[in-house]
Write a protein that holds these residues in place. Structure first.
Motif, PDB file in Angstrom:
ATOM      1  N   LEU A   7      20.380  10.855  54.718  1.00  0.00           N
ATOM      2  CA  LEU A   7      18.973  10.592  55.024  1.00  0.00           C
ATOM      3  C   LEU A   7      18.094  11.602  54.281  1.00  0.00           C
ATOM      4  O   LEU A   7      18.090  12.793  54.585  1.00  0.00           O
ATOM      5  N   PRO A  35      13.056  17.661  61.894  1.00  0.00           N
ATOM      6  CA  PRO A  35      12.643  16.659  62.896  1.00  0.00           C
ATOM      7  C   PRO A  35      13.453  15.354  62.835  1.00  0.00           C
ATOM      8  O   PRO A  35      13.864  14.838  63.889  1.00  0.00           O
ATOM      9  N   PHE A  36      13.684  14.832  61.651  1.00  0.00           N
ATOM     10  CA  PHE A  36      14.482  13.596  61.551  1.00  0.00           C
ATOM     11  C   PHE A  36      15.888  13.850  62.111  1.00  0.00           C
ATOM     12  O   PHE A  36      16.434  13.035  62.842  1.00  0.00           O
ATOM     13  N   GLY A  47      16.031  13.861  65.833  1.00  0.00           N
ATOM     14  CA  GLY A  47      16.065  12.505  66.386  1.00  0.00           C
ATOM     15  C   GLY A  47      17.456  11.894  66.310  1.00  0.00           C
ATOM     16  O   GLY A  47      17.945  11.292  67.271  1.00  0.00           O
ATOM     17  N   VAL A  48      18.116  12.075  65.166  1.00  0.00           N
ATOM     18  CA  VAL A  48      19.475  11.540  64.997  1.00  0.00           C
ATOM     19  C   VAL A  48      20.409  12.163  66.035  1.00  0.00           C
ATOM     20  O   VAL A  48      21.143  11.459  66.737  1.00  0.00           O
ATOM     21  N   ALA A  51      19.704  11.045  69.645  1.00  0.00           N
ATOM     22  CA  ALA A  51      20.076   9.654  69.904  1.00  0.00           C
ATOM     23  C   ALA A  51      21.592   9.504  69.982  1.00  0.00           C
ATOM     24  O   ALA A  51      22.098   8.695  70.750  1.00  0.00           O
ATOM     25  N   LEU A  68      27.411  12.701  66.756  1.00  0.00           N
ATOM     26  CA  LEU A  68      27.361  12.834  65.301  1.00  0.00           C
ATOM     27  C   LEU A  68      27.232  14.306  64.906  1.00  0.00           C
ATOM     28  O   LEU A  68      26.609  15.097  65.620  1.00  0.00           O
ATOM     29  N   GLY A 122       8.742  11.988  62.763  1.00  0.00           N
ATOM     30  CA  GLY A 122      10.030  12.111  62.060  1.00  0.00           C
ATOM     31  C   GLY A 122      11.200  11.886  63.002  1.00  0.00           C
ATOM     32  O   GLY A 122      12.162  11.188  62.673  1.00  0.00           O
ATOM     33  N   ALA A 123      11.105  12.462  64.191  1.00  0.00           N
ATOM     34  CA  ALA A 123      12.218  12.377  65.151  1.00  0.00           C
ATOM     35  C   ALA A 123      12.477  10.930  65.577  1.00  0.00           C
ATOM     36  O   ALA A 123      13.632  10.518  65.713  1.00  0.00           O
ATOM     37  N   ILE A 171      12.024   8.261  63.848  1.00  0.00           N
ATOM     38  CA  ILE A 171      12.676   7.529  62.750  1.00  0.00           C
ATOM     39  C   ILE A 171      14.168   7.890  62.721  1.00  0.00           C
ATOM     40  O   ILE A 171      15.027   7.020  62.597  1.00  0.00           O
ATOM     41  N   GLY A 172      14.460   9.186  62.866  1.00  0.00           N
ATOM     42  CA  GLY A 172      15.863   9.624  62.898  1.00  0.00           C
ATOM     43  C   GLY A 172      16.622   8.963  64.040  1.00  0.00           C
ATOM     44  O   GLY A 172      17.736   8.462  63.865  1.00  0.00           O
ATOM     45  N   ALA A 173      15.999   8.933  65.220  1.00  0.00           N
ATOM     46  CA  ALA A 173      16.662   8.355  66.397  1.00  0.00           C
ATOM     47  C   ALA A 173      16.888   6.860  66.209  1.00  0.00           C
ATOM     48  O   ALA A 173      17.930   6.325  66.612  1.00  0.00           O
ATOM     49  N   LEU A 216      17.388   5.301  63.403  1.00  0.00           N
ATOM     50  CA  LEU A 216      18.526   5.137  62.480  1.00  0.00           C
ATOM     51  C   LEU A 216      19.858   5.360  63.194  1.00  0.00           C
ATOM     52  O   LEU A 216      20.875   4.797  62.814  1.00  0.00           O
ATOM     53  N   ALA A 217      19.829   6.190  64.239  1.00  0.00           N
ATOM     54  CA  ALA A 217      21.050   6.432  65.012  1.00  0.00           C
ATOM     55  C   ALA A 217      21.201   5.389  66.127  1.00  0.00           C
ATOM     56  O   ALA A 217      22.068   5.508  66.986  1.00  0.00           O
TER      57      ALA A 217
END
Lengths: 273, 383
Positions: free
Chosen positions: A67, A76-77, A80-81, A84, A88, B68-69, B71-73, B75-76
C-alpha cells in the motif's frame, strides 16, 4: 547470508529499481527481507505500507500486500489496516521527510499509542525524489537545493523523537552495517508494539554531490567512520558525539499494545469481532 | 381510552445519533475521527457502540490521519467511516482523492457549518456543496447524499454504505448543522429488512487476480488484504495490475473507466423527491434542511393560488441534471434557496440551459432560511 535467495519475496517483473546507483535503499530492503525470512511469516499475512518519496517506492518491489499511500500518511493508513485485522503483520516504510516533516504528527502519536507496527525509517537526510531539498535531518551546514548557503536549521534526532514519544522499541542501524541492521529489524518485527528502526542510508546522487561526497564509496565510508555503538557512546562526551551516528538498540521495553488492549475492551463489553 | 401497543422502534434522536445508529446497522466495523463541531456526537456515539458490537473506534491525531485510517481499514475488509465538518473536510481532501483513484469504499460524513475557515462552528450553512464534489484535485468520481431530516439520515447513511461498497466510489453524506443537531421522533427501520450491498470479491485464483481489471460493468472485484490475494495499491495512476504506469493509453483507459462509473450508474445513484402542481408556474429546488422551509413555502404559495412545484435532490452529486431540466421545461422560474451564496443555483442554471429563470435566495448569516423568505421570492417571480 551469502546465498540468500531473495526472489520469493520480490516482484522481479517490476525491476529495475527506481533508486539511483549508490543509494542505500536497496541494501535496507534486503536487510528487511532477510529479517522477515528469519521470522518466518507468510507473505499473505504481511502488509507493507509507505508514504511518498524514494524509500516509499519499496512496497512496489516486494510480494506482500502493499500500500503506497499519500505523503506523510503511511502510519495512519497502517493504523487502519492493523486495527481492522490485528492478525496482519504491518511494516511501514518511510523516509526522514515523509515521517518527520509532513508526517511528524502521526509518527509521534503512533509511538504514544504503541500500536503494533514496525516502522523502518530510511534516513538519507534529504528529499531525494524531488531533487535534493533540505529535510528535517539534513545536518547543520550541509547544502541542499533549497539550502544553497548551507542548512542553518537544527536537525532532528528522529530515533530520540520516537523514544520520547513512547515507542516500545527503537534501534538505529546503517546501510553500511547491513547485517546488524537486519538483526534490529528482526527484533522490531517481533516486538509487540510500535517499533522504529532508523536506517541511515546514503544518497550520493542529490545529497553527496552537493556536499563534496560524489562517490558512493566515500559516503559509505563516511557512515562507517562516524558510527559509534550505543555501548561505546555511553563512554563518550556529548561533544565527542556531535555528528556521530549512534547505532544499536536504543530502547526495548514492554508496555501495553494498542490493538491487544482494544481486543480486551471488546471482550469486556461482550462484543465479538 | 384504547390502549395502544408500545412501538419499540420509535425513538427521539438527533441526526448525528441517527447517522451513528444507521452506520452500525449497515455493518460499520471501523470508525476513525477527530473532534469537530457540529459532528462530534457521531464519534462519541460510535466510541461506545462500535466496540460493544465488535467493531473498532479510534480518535486519531488529526483529520488527515482519520481519513487515511479508514482507507487502510477498508482495504483490510472493514466497512469504514469518518465524520467531520468544514475545516476538517478541507483537511481530508487529499486522502479522499486517494480513495477515489484507488477505488476503496468508504463513507465520509460532513456536517456542514459556516465557513470559510473556522467560520461558524455552531451554526448551519450549506457552504460545502461544491467542495464535496470538487474538493480534491483531479478528475474523479464522487457520490454525495444530502438528507433533510433525522429519519432520512437513517435511510441515506445505510444507502451511503451500499453505494460505496457496490460502486467502489467514496460516498459523502452531506448533512448540515440543523439536520445533525435537530431532535426528531423517528421510527427505526427493521434492520433485517434493509437492503445492504456487500463488495464484490474476486473469484479467480490469486495469481490471475487483476485489482483494476477492465470488467464489463466497469467495477473491478476487490480483494481484502490478508485473504491470499497479494496486490499493490497506489495513488499513482496505475494499470489493471495496480502498479504505476506512465503509458498514456493505460492511464486514459483507467481514468475513463473510473469516471464513467458515475455516468453509467447515474439512474441508480440519483434519487430526488418531487412534489406540487403538474402545471406549476414556479418551481422550487432545495436540499438539506432548507428543503423543509422550501416545501412549506410551496404549500403557502399554493394556498395563495400560485401553481408551484418542488424538487429536492437526495443525491446531490452526480447532479440530477435531467430532473432539473424537466422542471425547467415546465415552469417559468425556479427558486433556489440555499445557505450559501448560490453554489447549486449555478448548477441549476446550467441544467435548465435558459429554459427557465433561476432565482437565488441566499443566506450566509448562520440562520436558516424561513418559509416566508422563500414565499416572498415565489410571489415576486409570479408577478
Amino acid at each position: 547470508m551469502e546465498s540468500f535467495d531473495y526472489s520469493p519475496y520480490l516482484r522481479e517483473k517490476k525491476f529495475p529499481l527506481i533508486w539511483c546507483a549508490g543509494c542505500g535503499h536497496g541494501i535496507v530492503m534486503k536487510a528487511i527481507l532477510r529479517a522477515i525470512d528469519r521470522v518466518g511469516w507468510d507473505r499473505d499475512d504481511m502488509v507493507m505500507v509507505s508514504g511518498i518519496g524514494c524509500s516509499s517506492r519499496m512496497p512496489g518491489y516486494v510480494d506482500f500486500n502493499t500500500l503506497h499511500t499519500t505523503h506523510g500518511r503511511a502510519i495512519p493508513f497502517a493504523t487502519g489496516v492493523k486495527m481492522a485485522n490485528p492478525d496482519l503483520h504491518v511494516i511501514v516504510i518511510t523516509g526522514d521527510g515523509d515521517a518527520t516533516a509532513i508526517g511528524g504528527n502521526h509518527y509521534i502519536h503512533a509511538a504514544r499509542r504503541n500500536i503494533d507496527l514496525t516502522v523502518v525509517l530510511l534516513n538519507n537526510s534529504i528529499y531525494g525524489m524531488t531533487g535534493g531539498q533540505v529535510s528535517p535531518t539534513t545536518p547543520k551546514g550541509k547544502r541542499a537545493s533549497t539550502a544553497p548557503f548551507g542548512n542553518f536549521e537544527a536537525s532532528f534526532n528522529i530515533s530520540g523523537l520516537a523514544e520520547a514519544a513512547g515507542a516500545s522499541f527503537v534501534a538505529r542501524g546503517t546501510a553500511y552495517g547491513a547485517v546488524q541492521l537486519s538483526k534490529y529489524i528482526e527484533k522490531a518485527l517481533l516486538k509487540k508494539g510500535l517499533s522504529v528502526v532508523e536506517a541511515i542510508s546514503p544518497c550520493p546522487t542529490v545529497f553527496g554531490r552537493r556536499n563534496a561526497m560524489r562517490s558512493p564509496v566515500e559516503m559509505y565510508e563516511d557512515i562507517h567512520e562516524n558510527s559509534v555503538s550505543v555501548k561505546k557512546a555511553g563512554t563518550m562526551t556529548a561533544d565527542d558525539l556531535e555528528d556521530k551516528i549512534i547505532t544499536g538498540v536504543l530502547t526495548d521495553i514492554e508496555k501495553p499494545e494498542y490493538t491487544t488492549e482494544y481486543k480486551k475492551l471488546i471482550a469486556t463489553l461482550g462484543g465479538s469481532s | 381510552m384504547p390502549v395502544t401497543k408500545r412501538d419499540d422502534r420509535v425513538r427521539v434522536m438527533t441526526g448525528n445519533e441517527a447517522c451513528a445508529e444507521a452506520a452500525l446497522a449497515a455493518g460499520l466495523k471501523f470508525f476513525a475521527g477527530y473532534p469537530i463541531t457540529p459532528s462530534s456526537e457521531i464519534a462519541e456515539e460510535l466510541s461506545t457502540k462500535l466496540p460493544a458490537s465488535g467493531g473498532k473506534f479510534i480518535q486519531m491525531e488529526d483529520e488527515i490521519s482519520a481519513m487515511g485510517a479508514i482507507i487502510g481499514a477498508s482495504l483490510a475488509g472493514a466497512k469504514s467511516m469518518t465524520a467531520t465538518s468544514g475545516p476538517g473536510f478541507s483537511l481530508k481532501q487529499e486522502n479522499i482523492g486517494y480513495a477515489c483513484i484507488t477505488e476503496v469504499p468508504c463513507v465520509i460524513v460532513n456536517v456542514m457549518r459556516g465557513g470559510p475557515s473556522t467560520g461558524l462552528p455552531t451554526m448551519p450553512a450549506q457552504s460545502d456543496v461544491m467542495q464535496a464534489r470538487w474538493g480534491t484535485h483531479g478528475d474523479h468520481p464522487i457520490i454525495v447524499l444530502c438528507p433533510q431530516s433525522v429519519a432520512e439520515t437513517i435511510d441515506l447513511t445505510v444507502r451511503a454504505f451500499s453505494l460505496t461498497e457496490k460502486f467502489r466510489i467514496p460516498v459523502i453524506l452531506l448533512m448540515d448543522e440543523t439536520v445533525g443537531h435537530i431532535s426528531e421522533k423517528i421510527r427505526l427501520p427493521k434492520y433485517e429488512e434493509l437492503e445492504i450491498y456487500e463488495r464484490h470479491k474476486p473469484t479467480v485464483p490469486p495469481e490471475e487476480y487483476l485489482p483494476y481489471r477492465h470488467t464489463d460493468n466497469d467495477i473491478p472485484e476487490m480483494a481484502t488484504f490478508g485473504s491470499g490475494y497479494r496486490f499493490h495499491v497506489t495513488g499513482l495512476c496505475h494499470d489493471e495490475t495496480g502498479f504505476p504506469t506512465n503509458n498514456p493509453v493505460e492511464i486514459e483507459k483507467q481514468m475513463l473507466r473510473l469516471n464513467r462509473k458515475l455516468e453509467r450508474y447515474r439512474d441508480e445513484i440519483i434519487e430526488v423527491e418531487t412534489a406540487g402542481d403538474e402545471d406549476a408556474e414556479i418551481g422550487v429546488f432545495a436540499y438539506g434542511s432548507t428543503a423543509r422551509s422550501a416545501k412549506r413555502a410551496m404549500l403557502m404559495a399554493q394556498e395563495k393560488g400560485i401553481k408551484t412545484c418542488f424538487l429536492r435532490p437526495r443525491t446531490m452529486w452526480p447532479f440530477p441534471d435531467l430532473e432539473v431540466r424537466a422542471m425547467g421545461e415546465k415552469v417559468r422560474s425556479i427558486i433556489v434557496p440555499e445557505m450559501n451564496l448560490g453554489q447549486i443555483a449555478h448548477e441549476v442554471e446550467w441544467a435548465v440551459a435558459g429554459q427557465a429563470e433561476v432565482i437565488k435566495v441566499n443566506k450566509i448569516s448562520g440562520e436558516p432560511i424561513s418559509p416566508p423568505e422563500i414565499l416572498a421570492a415565489i410571489e415576486k417571480a409570479v408577478k
